[in-house]
Design an enzyme around this catalytic site. Sequence first.
Site, PDB file in Angstrom:
ATOM      1  N   VAL A  52       0.835  -1.203   0.000  1.00  0.00           N
ATOM      2  CA  VAL A  52       0.000   0.000   0.000  1.00  0.00           C
ATOM      3  C   VAL A  52       0.867   1.250   0.000  1.00  0.00           C
ATOM      4  O   VAL A  52       0.535   2.249  -0.653  1.00  0.00           O
ATOM      5  CB  VAL A  52      -0.961  -0.016   1.207  1.00  0.00           C
ATOM      6  CG1 VAL A  52      -1.732   1.302   1.296  1.00  0.00           C
ATOM      7  CG2 VAL A  52      -1.924  -1.189   1.099  1.00  0.00           C
ATOM      8  N   GLU A 112       6.266   4.346   6.982  1.00  0.00           N
ATOM      9  CA  GLU A 112       6.759   3.307   7.888  1.00  0.00           C
ATOM     10  C   GLU A 112       6.052   2.030   7.466  1.00  0.00           C
ATOM     11  O   GLU A 112       4.903   1.802   7.807  1.00  0.00           O
ATOM     12  CB  GLU A 112       6.478   3.690   9.336  1.00  0.00           C
ATOM     13  CG  GLU A 112       7.245   2.859  10.351  1.00  0.00           C
ATOM     14  CD  GLU A 112       6.400   1.727  10.896  1.00  0.00           C
ATOM     15  OE1 GLU A 112       6.578   0.584  10.386  1.00  0.00           O
ATOM     16  OE2 GLU A 112       5.589   1.971  11.787  1.00  0.00           O
ATOM     17  N   CYS A 142       5.160  -4.245  13.425  1.00  0.00           N
ATOM     18  CA  CYS A 142       6.043  -4.197  12.255  1.00  0.00           C
ATOM     19  C   CYS A 142       7.499  -4.451  12.611  1.00  0.00           C
ATOM     20  O   CYS A 142       8.314  -4.744  11.731  1.00  0.00           O
ATOM     21  CB  CYS A 142       5.898  -2.856  11.548  1.00  0.00           C
ATOM     22  SG  CYS A 142       6.060  -1.446  12.655  1.00  0.00           S
TER      23      CYS A 142
END
Length: 511
Positions: free
Chosen positions: A259, A277, A311
């Site tokens: 994305v 990020e 993440c």
Amino acid sequence: MTVDTKRNIAHRPNVTAENPFGLNDPTLIVPYGIVGGRMVESSDGSRFDVHDPATGAVIGSMPDMTAADAAAAVRVADETFKTWRNSNILERQKILLRLNDLFILHATDLARLIVWENGKSWADAYGEVLYSASFCAWFAGECVRQRGDVLASAIPGQRNLVIKQPIGVCALLVPWNFPAGMITRKAAPVIATGCTAVVKADPHTPFTNQAIMELMRRAGVPDGVVNSITTHKHLQEVGAELTTNRLVKKVSFTGSTRVGKILAAQAAGTLKKLSLELGGNAPLIVFEDADLPTAVAGTIASKFRGSGQTCVCANRIYVHESVYDEFAAQLAAKVKQFKVGPGFDEGVTHGPLINAAAADKWQGHVDSLVRAGGRVVAGGKREGNAVQPTVIVDVPADCVLNEEETFSPLAALIRFRDEAEVVELANRADVGLAGYFFSRDADRIFRVAEALEVGMVGANTGAISQAFIPFGGVKESGYGKEGGYEGTDEFLNKKLVAIGKNIGSPATVWG
């Protein structure tokens, strides 16, 4: 009023028909978008349901806002910026300090909302609230630390000044895995620098986002400075609007690399400043000279926080062959002590994954690793969205995790023989957000830290994220930083002011 900020406070919500989330302050439930200080519905009147990951039950609904609604919010933010950009820095500082206090005051309710929407265990959710508050405190200080420069000049009589100015309207696209932490990490520097913003809340976790919007109002953030829209079926259209609208000067996004690339391409048309990020595939290395209890504790902190849905989670765990069996045994013993269940239940250490698709991905990775020769030595079972924290040994270096971020509580242990080999394996990934390793050799600590192709390194620790550090990655993990003074500069433009001398000015003579 005495506020108990300990994590062992009574946290189970007292749910009633009038207070379905069981909050101490039910007015924190704001089931609307917020634009210009007003609660707004979608222009087409549509809404979407929000679900509890633990049960699948609908817990509420939010407006399913459109691209036109996003454009309207941008116009409000742009108009507000014209005056807010000149606001007093000490007043901005006071607002952020009040917001920090409000986070602490309402920590129990914010944690409850995170458990309801995200499914985190109580300890994880409460810890996230305190983590979120730390960004308010840090950026309150950054209000008065925005320094410019005076530079030497090659032109006689000329002075060069560099000043910093707020960039303008910012689009803040926040994820579901830290519903309080991510809006605060992005919105606090917006307030500190005199920018304005439109926040796009994640459809999985909008109630936490909107509760924080209410706290911003109470802290004194003026109407229109931070606006928030909610959407589900219009995600792509809203994203396109926020990344192509000429009034938006900065986009900050936390989410997947896929994305992020789409948003970057869309923003290229107007050359917006970007902070991305994106996905990670963090290596974690346990060297032969590691202190194993430290390595086990660090692996648990990195791999299993938030049920592995972060993440910066370790995704590929490399263990030296000489300590492999002992490390695996110690790690498995700790993981077997975890308790999986609904986040409000006593003793639960890990809540469910965010949805069935996430649990399916976990199952697919477990099956793939077992087919490749791996053995499950802890966990490995699933019930609905709830999956057991899992340790798999005898995993080959060439496995599915090299290409895919598992984003779940799955620790796959891979053997290695020497430092050069494991650094090469660690750096194979196209992404580079975080990396971890454990060693008692001081020379190796510097050598490996410098060699890993990541934006952040944890040496002898699995916990790296703080408000005071520049958080961000390299390669396809994105660019730009959040937190630290670098996180402030992301929302500022540097401008040169060259001041010449009047031609008729007399020369100055000293002596």
